[in-house]
Design a protein around this motif. Structure first.
Motif, PDB file in Angstrom:
ATOM      1  N   GLU A  98       0.978  -1.197   0.234  1.00  0.00           N
ATOM      2  CA  GLU A  98       0.064   0.041  -0.030  1.00  0.00           C
ATOM      3  C   GLU A  98       0.787   1.401   0.073  1.00  0.00           C
ATOM      4  OE1 GLU A  98      -3.014  -0.182   3.229  1.00  0.00           O
ATOM      5  OE2 GLU A  98      -4.549  -0.207   1.620  1.00  0.00           O
ATOM      6  N   LEU A  99       2.069   1.227  -0.610  1.00  0.00           N
ATOM      7  CA  LEU A  99       2.673   2.437  -0.468  1.00  0.00           C
ATOM      8  C   LEU A  99       2.291   3.456  -1.448  1.00  0.00           C
ATOM      9  CD1 LEU A  99       6.499   0.953  -0.358  1.00  0.00           C
ATOM     10  CD2 LEU A  99       5.126   1.677   1.501  1.00  0.00           C
ATOM     11  N   ARG A 100       1.667   2.944  -2.549  1.00  0.00           N
ATOM     12  CA  ARG A 100       1.322   4.014  -3.579  1.00  0.00           C
ATOM     13  C   ARG A 100      -0.001   4.655  -2.877  1.00  0.00           C
ATOM     14  NH1 ARG A 100      -1.635   1.428  -7.017  1.00  0.00           N
ATOM     15  NH2 ARG A 100      -1.712   3.156  -8.695  1.00  0.00           N
ATOM     16  N   THR A 101      -0.722   3.807  -2.069  1.00  0.00           N
ATOM     17  CA  THR A 101      -2.074   4.625  -1.304  1.00  0.00           C
ATOM     18  C   THR A 101      -1.402   5.700  -0.434  1.00  0.00           C
ATOM     19  OG1 THR A 101      -3.286   2.684  -1.702  1.00  0.00           O
ATOM     20  CG2 THR A 101      -4.090   4.200  -0.179  1.00  0.00           C
ATOM     21  N   GLN A 102      -0.494   5.309   0.452  1.00  0.00           N
ATOM     22  CA  GLN A 102       0.093   6.294   1.313  1.00  0.00           C
ATOM     23  C   GLN A 102       0.620   7.360   0.636  1.00  0.00           C
ATOM     24  OE1 GLN A 102       2.979   4.142   3.773  1.00  0.00           O
ATOM     25  NE2 GLN A 102       1.538   2.299   4.270  1.00  0.00           N
ATOM     26  N   ARG A 103       1.506   7.292  -0.274  1.00  0.00           N
ATOM     27  CA  ARG A 103       2.012   8.296  -0.987  1.00  0.00           C
ATOM     28  C   ARG A 103       0.913   9.309  -1.490  1.00  0.00           C
ATOM     29  NH1 ARG A 103       4.801   5.704  -4.476  1.00  0.00           N
ATOM     30  NH2 ARG A 103       3.672   5.821  -6.302  1.00  0.00           N
ATOM     31  N   LYS A 104      -0.236   8.474  -1.873  1.00  0.00           N
ATOM     32  CA  LYS A 104      -1.375   9.449  -2.636  1.00  0.00           C
ATOM     33  C   LYS A 104      -1.854  10.165  -1.388  1.00  0.00           C
ATOM     34  CE  LYS A 104      -2.797   6.464  -6.401  1.00  0.00           C
ATOM     35  NZ  LYS A 104      -3.780   5.797  -6.985  1.00  0.00           N
ATOM     36  N   THR A 105      -1.690   9.713  -0.173  1.00  0.00           N
ATOM     37  CA  THR A 105      -2.474  10.476   0.689  1.00  0.00           C
ATOM     38  C   THR A 105      -1.660  11.621   1.157  1.00  0.00           C
ATOM     39  OG1 THR A 105      -3.516   8.590   1.675  1.00  0.00           O
ATOM     40  CG2 THR A 105      -3.278  10.312   2.995  1.00  0.00           C
ATOM     41  N   ASN A 106      -0.345  11.196   1.426  1.00  0.00           N
ATOM     42  CA  ASN A 106       0.682  12.410   1.704  1.00  0.00           C
ATOM     43  C   ASN A 106       0.762  13.326   0.738  1.00  0.00           C
ATOM     44  OD1 ASN A 106       1.129  10.894   4.082  1.00  0.00           O
ATOM     45  ND2 ASN A 106       3.025   9.901   3.348  1.00  0.00           N
ATOM     46  N   VAL A 107       0.997  13.048  -0.405  1.00  0.00           N
ATOM     47  CA  VAL A 107       1.069  13.981  -1.645  1.00  0.00           C
ATOM     48  C   VAL A 107       0.054  14.633  -1.932  1.00  0.00           C
ATOM     49  CG1 VAL A 107       2.035  14.441  -3.959  1.00  0.00           C
ATOM     50  CG2 VAL A 107       3.184  12.782  -2.411  1.00  0.00           C
ATOM     51  N   ALA A 108      -1.085  14.008  -2.131  1.00  0.00           N
ATOM     52  CA  ALA A 108      -2.433  14.654  -2.602  1.00  0.00           C
ATOM     53  C   ALA A 108      -3.628  14.394  -1.633  1.00  0.00           C
ATOM     54  CB  ALA A 108      -2.579  14.060  -3.870  1.00  0.00           C
ATOM     55  N   ALA A 109      -3.911  15.328  -0.785  1.00  0.00           N
ATOM     56  CA  ALA A 109      -5.245  15.669  -0.850  1.00  0.00           C
ATOM     57  C   ALA A 109      -5.523  16.416  -2.104  1.00  0.00           C
ATOM     58  CB  ALA A 109      -5.290  16.740   0.357  1.00  0.00           C
ATOM     59  N   THR A 110      -4.628  16.568  -2.942  1.00  0.00           N
ATOM     60  CA  THR A 110      -4.863  17.144  -4.281  1.00  0.00           C
ATOM     61  C   THR A 110      -5.507  16.238  -5.231  1.00  0.00           C
ATOM     62  OG1 THR A 110      -2.815  16.655  -5.065  1.00  0.00           O
ATOM     63  CG2 THR A 110      -3.151  18.779  -4.135  1.00  0.00           C
ATOM     64  N   ALA A 111      -6.404  16.483  -6.090  1.00  0.00           N
ATOM     65  CA  ALA A 111      -7.174  15.570  -7.062  1.00  0.00           C
ATOM     66  C   ALA A 111      -6.036  15.225  -7.859  1.00  0.00           C
ATOM     67  CB  ALA A 111      -7.985  16.295  -7.903  1.00  0.00           C
ATOM     68  N   ILE A 112      -6.200  14.127  -8.672  1.00  0.00           N
ATOM     69  CA  ILE A 112      -5.550  13.637  -9.789  1.00  0.00           C
ATOM     70  C   ILE A 112      -5.328  14.448 -10.992  1.00  0.00           C
ATOM     71  CG2 ILE A 112      -5.214  11.789 -11.560  1.00  0.00           C
ATOM     72  CD1 ILE A 112      -6.710   9.990  -9.270  1.00  0.00           C
ATOM     73  N   ASN A 113      -4.180  14.855 -11.067  1.00  0.00           N
ATOM     74  CA  ASN A 113      -3.894  15.693 -12.285  1.00  0.00           C
ATOM     75  C   ASN A 113      -3.444  15.319 -13.377  1.00  0.00           C
ATOM     76  OD1 ASN A 113      -1.032  15.483 -11.891  1.00  0.00           O
ATOM     77  ND2 ASN A 113      -0.904  17.035 -10.490  1.00  0.00           N
ATOM     78  N   LEU A 114      -3.390  16.147 -14.593  1.00  0.00           N
ATOM     79  CA  LEU A 114      -2.984  15.743 -15.660  1.00  0.00           C
ATOM     80  C   LEU A 114      -1.601  14.995 -15.917  1.00  0.00           C
ATOM     81  CD1 LEU A 114      -3.872  15.547 -18.773  1.00  0.00           C
ATOM     82  CD2 LEU A 114      -2.785  17.706 -19.223  1.00  0.00           C
ATOM     83  N   ASP A 115      -0.750  15.433 -15.057  1.00  0.00           N
ATOM     84  CA  ASP A 115       0.533  15.021 -15.265  1.00  0.00           C
ATOM     85  C   ASP A 115       0.590  13.745 -14.605  1.00  0.00           C
ATOM     86  OD1 ASP A 115       1.925  17.176 -16.096  1.00  0.00           O
ATOM     87  OD2 ASP A 115       2.548  18.190 -14.268  1.00  0.00           O
ATOM     88  N   HIS A 116      -0.140  13.453 -13.270  1.00  0.00           N
ATOM     89  CA  HIS A 116      -0.214  11.919 -12.923  1.00  0.00           C
ATOM     90  C   HIS A 116      -0.785  11.018 -13.916  1.00  0.00           C
ATOM     91  CE1 HIS A 116      -0.621   8.796  -9.912  1.00  0.00           C
ATOM     92  NE2 HIS A 116      -1.759   8.771 -10.420  1.00  0.00           N
ATOM     93  N   ILE A 117      -1.876  11.436 -14.731  1.00  0.00           N
ATOM     94  CA  ILE A 117      -2.504  10.361 -15.809  1.00  0.00           C
ATOM     95  C   ILE A 117      -1.300  10.183 -16.795  1.00  0.00           C
ATOM     96  CG2 ILE A 117      -4.070  10.696 -17.516  1.00  0.00           C
ATOM     97  CD1 ILE A 117      -6.148  12.420 -15.726  1.00  0.00           C
ATOM     98  N   ARG A 118      -0.796  11.335 -17.211  1.00  0.00           N
ATOM     99  CA  ARG A 118       0.327  10.989 -18.331  1.00  0.00           C
ATOM    100  C   ARG A 118       1.317   9.947 -17.666  1.00  0.00           C
ATOM    101  NH1 ARG A 118       1.203  17.222 -20.425  1.00  0.00           N
ATOM    102  NH2 ARG A 118      -0.869  17.242 -21.756  1.00  0.00           N
ATOM    103  N   ASN A 119       1.725  10.216 -16.372  1.00  0.00           N
ATOM    104  CA  ASN A 119       2.918   9.425 -15.888  1.00  0.00           C
ATOM    105  C   ASN A 119       2.507   7.952 -15.901  1.00  0.00           C
ATOM    106  OD1 ASN A 119       4.502  11.653 -15.535  1.00  0.00           O
ATOM    107  ND2 ASN A 119       3.951  11.771 -13.578  1.00  0.00           N
ATOM    108  N   VAL A 120       1.257   7.733 -15.418  1.00  0.00           N
ATOM    109  CA  VAL A 120       0.784   6.283 -15.300  1.00  0.00           C
ATOM    110  C   VAL A 120       0.397   5.529 -16.642  1.00  0.00           C
ATOM    111  CG1 VAL A 120      -1.067   4.928 -14.585  1.00  0.00           C
ATOM    112  CG2 VAL A 120      -0.267   6.691 -12.910  1.00  0.00           C
ATOM    113  N   ALA A 121       0.083   6.432 -17.587  1.00  0.00           N
ATOM    114  CA  ALA A 121      -0.053   5.957 -18.883  1.00  0.00           C
ATOM    115  C   ALA A 121       1.112   5.361 -19.511  1.00  0.00           C
ATOM    116  CB  ALA A 121      -0.814   6.850 -19.904  1.00  0.00           C
ATOM    117  N   ALA A 122       2.232   6.454 -19.200  1.00  0.00           N
ATOM    118  CA  ALA A 122       3.589   6.087 -19.782  1.00  0.00           C
ATOM    119  C   ALA A 122       4.188   4.761 -19.076  1.00  0.00           C
ATOM    120  CB  ALA A 122       4.371   7.406 -19.902  1.00  0.00           C
TER     121      ALA A 122
END
Length: 216
Positions: A98-122
């Protein structure tokens, strides 16, 4: 049917079977779900389209220029297998613990942004899950079997388009699977897939090491 046409059809079917089995679009559906947790339908669709286009471009690029470029850089395909395996293992480690979930909690109370979408896609969806070492190797070998025949190379491009479309359709349907599983089902699936991805990553490394030892 003329011999040349029969040869073209045989090449097409062989290439289609090889790439379809190597990429395994149905097998990518649950992994896609795990990598896009927290995204809405539109964001998932954006990731699916971007990843498909990137992977298709990589496959097409390696079909035409893969072997010359690797030779020029002094890089062997086994190195791709080992590197891809190590990168994939890190993703699987994050999924299991669950490190991905923890990182999302720490880094983002922000919504998923376009950069994140591009990064996951690549990464890691397009590379190395869709256009990974196995797919790249299969594409280069299939292109080599065409022996410069323009018709066969065109058939290979058609095969890449078909396989990419199959991946895209699989990703788009996966959203329904996510709703069916619910929160608990998705969490359980993520853990199981993390273990499977870890095994796949280790297999990539083993295959790469075996290939290196065989060359030596």
């Amino acid at each position: 049917m003329s011999p040349s046409l029969a040869g073209l059809v045989e090449y097409f079917l062989s290439a289609l079977t090889t790439l379809m089995v190597t990429v395994d679009p149905p097998g990518l559906a649950p992994i896609f779900l795990s990598l896009t947790i927290g995204m809405n339908a539109a964001e998932r669709r954006s990731v699916a389209i971007r990843a498909t286009l990137i992977a298709a471009g990589i496959m097409a690029g390696f079909a035409f220029f893969g072997q010359p470029v690797l030779r020029a850089l002094g890089i062997g395909v086994p190195a791709f297998r080992i590197a891809g395996g190590l990168l994939l293992f890190w993703i699987s480690f994050e999924m299991i613990f669950e490190l991905r979930t923890q990182r999302k909690t720490n880094v983002a109370a922000t919504a998923i942004n376009l950069d994140h979408i591009r990064n996951v896609a690549a990464f890691p969806l397009a590379i190395p899950l869709m256009a990974g070492p196995g797919t790249i190797t299969a594409t280069m070998l299939t292109a080599g079997a065409a022996q410069g025949d323009a018709a066969k190379l065109a058939a290979l491009m058609l095969v890449i388009a078909i396989v990419s479309l199959a991946c895209l359709l699989t990703f788009l349907v996966s959203d329904r699977l996510s709703k069916l599983l619910g929160v608990t089902g998705n969490l359980v699936l993520t853990r199981l897939l993390g273990v499977i991805l870890a095994a796949l990553a280790v297999q990539f490394v083993i295959d790469g090491v075996k290939a290196v030892m065989a060359q030596g």
